[in-house]
Write a protein that holds these residues in place. Sequence first.
Motif, mmCIF file in Angstrom:
data_model
loop_
_atom_site.group_PDB
_atom_site.id
_atom_site.type_symbol
_atom_site.label_atom_id
_atom_site.label_comp_id
_atom_site.label_asym_id
_atom_site.label_seq_id
_atom_site.Cartn_x
_atom_site.Cartn_y
_atom_site.Cartn_z
ATOM 1 N N VAL A 1 -9.374 -3.926 1.125
ATOM 2 C CA VAL A 1 -8.209 -4.675 0.667
ATOM 3 C C VAL A 1 -8.534 -5.715 -0.415
ATOM 4 O O VAL A 1 -7.681 -5.965 -1.275
ATOM 5 C CB VAL A 1 -7.429 -5.287 1.855
ATOM 6 C CG1 VAL A 1 -8.064 -6.573 2.344
ATOM 7 C CG2 VAL A 1 -5.968 -5.473 1.499
ATOM 8 N N PRO A 2 -9.720 -6.312 -0.482
ATOM 9 C CA PRO A 2 -9.987 -7.233 -1.596
ATOM 10 C C PRO A 2 -9.872 -6.550 -2.962
ATOM 11 O O PRO A 2 -9.367 -7.151 -3.921
ATOM 12 C CB PRO A 2 -11.417 -7.728 -1.337
ATOM 13 C CG PRO A 2 -11.584 -7.610 0.146
ATOM 14 C CD PRO A 2 -10.822 -6.352 0.505
ATOM 15 N N ASN B 1 -6.203 -6.141 -3.657
ATOM 16 C CA ASN B 1 -5.638 -7.438 -4.044
ATOM 17 C C ASN B 1 -5.955 -7.769 -5.494
ATOM 18 O O ASN B 1 -5.102 -8.295 -6.214
ATOM 19 C CB ASN B 1 -6.160 -8.541 -3.125
ATOM 20 C CG ASN B 1 -5.564 -8.483 -1.743
ATOM 21 O OD1 ASN B 1 -4.476 -7.965 -1.537
ATOM 22 N ND2 ASN B 1 -6.295 -9.001 -0.772
ATOM 23 N N GLN B 2 -7.170 -7.467 -5.927
ATOM 24 C CA GLN B 2 -7.549 -7.742 -7.316
ATOM 25 C C GLN B 2 -6.748 -6.883 -8.283
ATOM 26 O O GLN B 2 -6.297 -7.357 -9.325
ATOM 27 C CB GLN B 2 -9.051 -7.507 -7.514
ATOM 28 C CG GLN B 2 -9.527 -7.817 -8.922
ATOM 29 C CD GLN B 2 -9.275 -9.258 -9.325
ATOM 30 O OE1 GLN B 2 -9.601 -10.184 -8.588
ATOM 31 N NE2 GLN B 2 -8.681 -9.468 -10.486
ATOM 32 N N ALA C 1 -3.281 -8.350 -8.484
ATOM 33 C CA ALA C 1 -3.296 -9.590 -9.269
ATOM 34 C C ALA C 1 -3.352 -9.297 -10.761
ATOM 35 O O ALA C 1 -2.646 -9.930 -11.560
ATOM 36 C CB ALA C 1 -4.467 -10.470 -8.846
ATOM 37 N N CYS D 1 -4.329 -6.038 7.433
ATOM 38 C CA CYS D 1 -4.632 -6.796 6.215
ATOM 39 C C CYS D 1 -3.898 -6.199 5.014
ATOM 40 O O CYS D 1 -3.511 -6.919 4.097
ATOM 41 C CB CYS D 1 -6.132 -6.880 5.974
ATOM 42 S SG CYS D 1 -6.956 -5.288 5.895
ATOM 43 N N THR E 1 -1.122 -8.008 2.587
ATOM 44 C CA THR E 1 -1.119 -7.898 1.132
ATOM 45 C C THR E 1 0.283 -7.609 0.608
ATOM 46 O O THR E 1 0.708 -8.187 -0.395
ATOM 47 C CB THR E 1 -2.105 -6.800 0.666
ATOM 48 O OG1 THR E 1 -3.430 -7.276 0.903
ATOM 49 C CG2 THR E 1 -1.939 -6.471 -0.801
ATOM 50 N N ASP F 1 2.305 -10.839 0.963
ATOM 51 C CA ASP F 1 1.830 -11.810 -0.028
ATOM 52 C C ASP F 1 2.282 -11.427 -1.435
ATOM 53 O O ASP F 1 2.663 -12.293 -2.232
ATOM 54 C CB ASP F 1 0.307 -11.920 0.001
ATOM 55 C CG ASP F 1 -0.213 -12.562 1.276
ATOM 56 O OD1 ASP F 1 0.578 -13.161 2.025
ATOM 57 O OD2 ASP F 1 -1.433 -12.428 1.533
ATOM 58 N N THR F 2 2.231 -10.137 -1.746
ATOM 59 C CA THR F 2 2.663 -9.678 -3.068
ATOM 60 C C THR F 2 4.136 -9.982 -3.274
ATOM 61 O O THR F 2 4.535 -10.499 -4.326
ATOM 62 C CB THR F 2 2.399 -8.167 -3.236
ATOM 63 O OG1 THR F 2 0.989 -7.935 -3.104
ATOM 64 C CG2 THR F 2 2.875 -7.662 -4.583
#
Length: 125
Positions: A36-37, A40-41, A44, A67, A71, A74-75
């Motif tokens: 997931v990181p 997320n990048q 972004a 997670c 995301t 959060d998005t």
Amino acid sequence: MPDHFESSPSTLMCAHTWRDTTVVITCSGVVDMLTVPDLNQLIATALDKQPSAVIIDLTETTFFASCGMSTLVDTQAQLPPGVPLVVVADGPATRRPLELVGLADVLTIRPTLDIALQELAPAKS
């Protein structure tokens, strides 16, 4: 930043493409705490270009952990008013978990990318 990434082999592959001013982020494989990181990048990077709409296509996602759900929430929270987020999810690995935790009531979820794109298309007069 590349417009796609691949985590460890056959784990997660994501890419983003543009349909006019709508960004489509497509994921295949496993979305979990290890991958997931990178997702997320990628999100972004896409949001930095100020899209008019965001579609996250999970059609080819085989596992979708909490997670990944965070995301999505959060998005949606990061998007300015009037910029919709549409999640493409259908089936037991994606749509079902979103329904079970109540996110189907909070997020716009569609079963196919074509339907999501049609709904976001401006009405023709």
